[in-house]
Write an enzyme that holds these catalytic residues in place. Sequence first.
Site, PDB file in Angstrom:
ATOM      1  N   CYS A   2       0.827  -1.203   0.000  1.00  0.00           N
ATOM      2  CA  CYS A   2       0.000   0.000   0.000  1.00  0.00           C
ATOM      3  C   CYS A   2       0.863   1.255   0.000  1.00  0.00           C
ATOM      4  O   CYS A   2       2.040   1.218   0.332  1.00  0.00           O
ATOM      5  CB  CYS A   2      -0.915   0.025   1.219  1.00  0.00           C
ATOM      6  SG  CYS A   2      -1.936  -1.449   1.398  1.00  0.00           S
ATOM      7  N   ARG A  27       4.003   0.147  -6.388  1.00  0.00           N
ATOM      8  CA  ARG A  27       3.899  -0.731  -5.223  1.00  0.00           C
ATOM      9  C   ARG A  27       2.783  -1.762  -5.385  1.00  0.00           C
ATOM     10  O   ARG A  27       2.742  -2.758  -4.665  1.00  0.00           O
ATOM     11  CB  ARG A  27       3.639   0.105  -3.963  1.00  0.00           C
ATOM     12  CG  ARG A  27       4.761   1.070  -3.642  1.00  0.00           C
ATOM     13  CD  ARG A  27       4.349   2.045  -2.563  1.00  0.00           C
ATOM     14  NE  ARG A  27       4.241   1.418  -1.260  1.00  0.00           N
ATOM     15  CZ  ARG A  27       5.218   1.320  -0.380  1.00  0.00           C
ATOM     16  NH1 ARG A  27       6.409   1.806  -0.679  1.00  0.00           N
ATOM     17  NH2 ARG A  27       5.037   0.768   0.781  1.00  0.00           N
ATOM     18  N   TRP A  76      -3.724  -2.327  -1.228  1.00  0.00           N
ATOM     19  CA  TRP A  76      -3.605  -3.708  -1.698  1.00  0.00           C
ATOM     20  C   TRP A  76      -4.318  -4.567  -0.667  1.00  0.00           C
ATOM     21  O   TRP A  76      -3.918  -4.629   0.481  1.00  0.00           O
ATOM     22  CB  TRP A  76      -2.138  -4.114  -1.828  1.00  0.00           C
ATOM     23  CG  TRP A  76      -1.952  -5.487  -2.386  1.00  0.00           C
ATOM     24  CD1 TRP A  76      -1.828  -6.653  -1.711  1.00  0.00           C
ATOM     25  CD2 TRP A  76      -1.889  -5.835  -3.769  1.00  0.00           C
ATOM     26  NE1 TRP A  76      -1.682  -7.701  -2.562  1.00  0.00           N
ATOM     27  CE2 TRP A  76      -1.710  -7.243  -3.835  1.00  0.00           C
ATOM     28  CE3 TRP A  76      -1.954  -5.105  -4.968  1.00  0.00           C
ATOM     29  CZ2 TRP A  76      -1.605  -7.916  -5.061  1.00  0.00           C
ATOM     30  CZ3 TRP A  76      -1.842  -5.784  -6.164  1.00  0.00           C
ATOM     31  CH2 TRP A  76      -1.666  -7.175  -6.206  1.00  0.00           C
ATOM     32  N   ASN A 112      -1.139   1.504   6.424  1.00  0.00           N
ATOM     33  CA  ASN A 112      -0.419   0.410   5.767  1.00  0.00           C
ATOM     34  C   ASN A 112      -0.068  -0.622   6.820  1.00  0.00           C
ATOM     35  O   ASN A 112       0.251  -0.260   7.961  1.00  0.00           O
ATOM     36  CB  ASN A 112       0.889   0.909   5.141  1.00  0.00           C
ATOM     37  CG  ASN A 112       0.669   1.736   3.898  1.00  0.00           C
ATOM     38  OD1 ASN A 112      -0.451   1.874   3.415  1.00  0.00           O
ATOM     39  ND2 ASN A 112       1.745   2.297   3.378  1.00  0.00           N
ATOM     40  N   GLY A 113      -0.070  -1.887   6.438  1.00  0.00           N
ATOM     41  CA  GLY A 113       0.323  -2.927   7.372  1.00  0.00           C
ATOM     42  C   GLY A 113      -0.828  -3.853   7.704  1.00  0.00           C
ATOM     43  O   GLY A 113      -1.875  -3.842   7.059  1.00  0.00           O
ATOM     44  N   GLU A 495      22.157 -20.217 -14.466  1.00  0.00           N
ATOM     45  CA  GLU A 495      21.703 -18.895 -14.019  1.00  0.00           C
ATOM     46  C   GLU A 495      21.946 -18.714 -12.530  1.00  0.00           C
ATOM     47  O   GLU A 495      22.360 -17.642 -12.084  1.00  0.00           O
ATOM     48  CB  GLU A 495      20.220 -18.708 -14.351  1.00  0.00           C
ATOM     49  CG  GLU A 495      19.625 -17.393 -13.888  1.00  0.00           C
ATOM     50  CD  GLU A 495      20.269 -16.162 -14.535  1.00  0.00           C
ATOM     51  OE1 GLU A 495      19.976 -15.038 -14.066  1.00  0.00           O
ATOM     52  OE2 GLU A 495      21.052 -16.313 -15.497  1.00  0.00           O
ATOM     53  N   LYS A 499      24.277 -15.724 -10.903  1.00  0.00           N
ATOM     54  CA  LYS A 499      23.782 -14.776  -9.903  1.00  0.00           C
ATOM     55  C   LYS A 499      24.707 -14.731  -8.693  1.00  0.00           C
ATOM     56  O   LYS A 499      24.998 -13.666  -8.153  1.00  0.00           O
ATOM     57  CB  LYS A 499      22.360 -15.157  -9.457  1.00  0.00           C
ATOM     58  CG  LYS A 499      21.278 -14.789 -10.428  1.00  0.00           C
ATOM     59  CD  LYS A 499      21.127 -13.275 -10.541  1.00  0.00           C
ATOM     60  CE  LYS A 499      20.561 -12.900 -11.893  1.00  0.00           C
ATOM     61  NZ  LYS A 499      21.500 -13.011 -13.011  1.00  0.00           N
ATOM     62  N   GLU A 502      27.943 -12.871  -9.691  1.00  0.00           N
ATOM     63  CA  GLU A 502      27.729 -11.440  -9.904  1.00  0.00           C
ATOM     64  C   GLU A 502      27.596 -10.674  -8.596  1.00  0.00           C
ATOM     65  O   GLU A 502      28.141  -9.574  -8.453  1.00  0.00           O
ATOM     66  CB  GLU A 502      26.451 -11.221 -10.726  1.00  0.00           C
ATOM     67  CG  GLU A 502      26.537 -11.586 -12.187  1.00  0.00           C
ATOM     68  CD  GLU A 502      25.217 -11.392 -12.884  1.00  0.00           C
ATOM     69  OE1 GLU A 502      25.195 -10.799 -13.970  1.00  0.00           O
ATOM     70  OE2 GLU A 502      24.173 -11.837 -12.337  1.00  0.00           O
ATOM     71  N   HIS A 518      33.833 -36.019 -14.706  1.00  0.00           N
ATOM     72  CA  HIS A 518      34.841 -35.984 -15.778  1.00  0.00           C
ATOM     73  C   HIS A 518      35.856 -34.875 -15.512  1.00  0.00           C
ATOM     74  O   HIS A 518      36.086 -34.000 -16.350  1.00  0.00           O
ATOM     75  CB  HIS A 518      34.165 -35.795 -17.134  1.00  0.00           C
ATOM     76  CG  HIS A 518      33.350 -36.967 -17.567  1.00  0.00           C
ATOM     77  ND1 HIS A 518      33.909 -38.148 -17.987  1.00  0.00           N
ATOM     78  CD2 HIS A 518      32.007 -37.153 -17.608  1.00  0.00           C
ATOM     79  CE1 HIS A 518      32.955 -39.018 -18.285  1.00  0.00           C
ATOM     80  NE2 HIS A 518      31.782 -38.437 -18.055  1.00  0.00           N
ATOM     81  N   LYS A 617      24.705  -2.533 -16.531  1.00  0.00           N
ATOM     82  CA  LYS A 617      23.380  -3.090 -16.791  1.00  0.00           C
ATOM     83  C   LYS A 617      23.243  -3.530 -18.240  1.00  0.00           C
ATOM     84  O   LYS A 617      22.704  -4.584 -18.529  1.00  0.00           O
ATOM     85  CB  LYS A 617      22.303  -2.048 -16.453  1.00  0.00           C
ATOM     86  CG  LYS A 617      20.875  -2.567 -16.619  1.00  0.00           C
ATOM     87  CD  LYS A 617      20.606  -3.734 -15.700  1.00  0.00           C
ATOM     88  CE  LYS A 617      19.211  -4.289 -15.870  1.00  0.00           C
ATOM     89  NZ  LYS A 617      19.039  -5.564 -15.137  1.00  0.00           N
TER      90      LYS A 617
END
Length: 622
Positions: A2, A27, A76, A112-113, A495, A499, A502, A518, A617
């Site tokens: 929210c 949000r 929300w 909120n919450g 992947e 990650k 990085e 091997h 990026k």
Amino acid sequence: MCGIVGYTGEQQAAPILLDGLSKLEYRGYDSAGIAVRDGENLAEVVKATGKLRNLSEKTDNGKALSGTCGIGHTRWATHGEPSQTNAHPHVSGNCTGSGSGRVESDVVGVHNGIIENFDELKAKLVRHGYQFYSETDTEVVVKLIDYYYKKYKIGPIDAINRMMVRVRGSYAIAMMFKDYPGEIYAARKDSPMIIGTGEGEAYLASDVPAILKYTRSVYYIGNLETARLLPGEVHFFDLNGDEIQKELTTITWDAEAAEKGGFEHFMIKEIHEQPTAVRDTLGSVIHDGKIDLENAGLTEEVLRSVSRIVIVACGSAWHVGMAAQYILEDLAEIPVRVELASEYRYRKILPDPDSLVIVITQSGETADSLAALRISKEMGIRTLGIVNVVGSTIAREADNVLYTLAGPEIAVATTKAYSAQLAAMYALSVQFAYVRGKITQEQYSYYIEELLAIPDKIKRVLEDKERIQWFAAKFAYAKDIFFLGRGVDYAISLEGSLKLKEISYVHSEAYAAGEMKHGTISLIEDNILVIGVLTQGELYEKTISNMAECKARGAYLMGLTSYGHYNVEDAVDFTVYIPKADEHFMGSLAVVPLQLFGYYSGVARGLDVDKPRNLAKSVTVE
């Protein structure tokens, strides 16, 4: 999720509130509302479901509300379904309607919450004569404050403090009182809130972007603290009601850097945005139970004419291509080759007029991928760009373009763009299979249902993040980590390994599980971490066997698998479970714990996870 905004000063409040709410739309929300005091001690409350533009239309972009003090909210839904009645702001009066319109209410508030003991508090208030018109916990908070305010004949700060002592949960609240026109009162516990000041004005918001346009001078209100906002001044109080001093902070971020949505880093924010990115990307091509790629120029005739596919990409996008290769060949029975763009551009390409070159790129500007695209076009090969940035060079130059709808991705290490690319390739694979007659109508419908279920399943994976955070801290300073998998699981392992490298700078490698013996198994020693991805049923026992070879040499094993493979716990030291899905699409779920592992490893090491060293990026140079 929210968002909260507030303003008091000399300007008309409603347009400022609406503008602030627009900066918090990222949000996520299902409804919105504002309340403005008009100088007659009445509050004008306006709410709307759906997009913020609906609220703007109801208020003529805020011009219809004349007050100079107000609060706003995007909701929300947690307690109570999305509806105008459940939307904020809420009022303390015993309304029979939704709490909208001109209301003579002592207290109006937004929140909120989540209040954990709202049922208990609601029952108490009902016994004292309060009536409730909504299903929200927020209305309970507003009326509890009203109850203390009237019963003890105390001021707003003391009433709010009594509320804070009584409730359990997390919250950020903003309140207006009938007896204190031109003032806003705020409090928080565990939910973010900032308060800004300007000449003759004061602002509050749940995040910086909402008020950055108006002021860069802000206070950060602490846990279990309250604040009183008047035009041009702000006062802070502790839980005892004693005034405390706060240091004014000047925001030096630009608008982009401010929009973290309450998250510590962009990367973790974008990890949490993956359900939306996947849903939006799939929603752009799936309509009425069918996959429609004609907007991308991929008619059924075009798909049937393709004899082979070459996927060209760099970095994480190349890993998407690796996963898609297994899926395309299995479902559509079409030969697929996956190429690193930096290698493809320097190889001797054998032209095939019936092939399709798919270039996958988030930015649409990657130098090697763009060169590969141009080489393919020069040879008369049809090209398809899977691109996230509208109007980018590759999007403009490709014969066809299928857009991913991940939105802006700010963290250098891709997460949501990767997941959106994977979703786009899933849809492409299923459509290829269907139009080429390799799957039945019944299978086609099943696969589409499975695709549409992915976003909610990703959300379920994210619910287990604290457990992964603990595990990442345990191995944050490891020297080497290995990832193993077979088939699609191998692509996901690639992947996951990237990650980790990085973000945490921990050396890691991913191997097709059968290749470990091997040569690389010579590197296994006591307590070295080996992560096995185990989502493919036919390959499960083979990969477990390869992991056992590592364990016999002293490795510590983590298994990542779906619910149902409970015997994995007998074979490994630590297990992470993800929801079941069709095995073709398990990569979308399996990658999320690996993203979290990389992120939390970097955080545990105190690194800048959004901007890893030496990385950019978008790689626009060779």
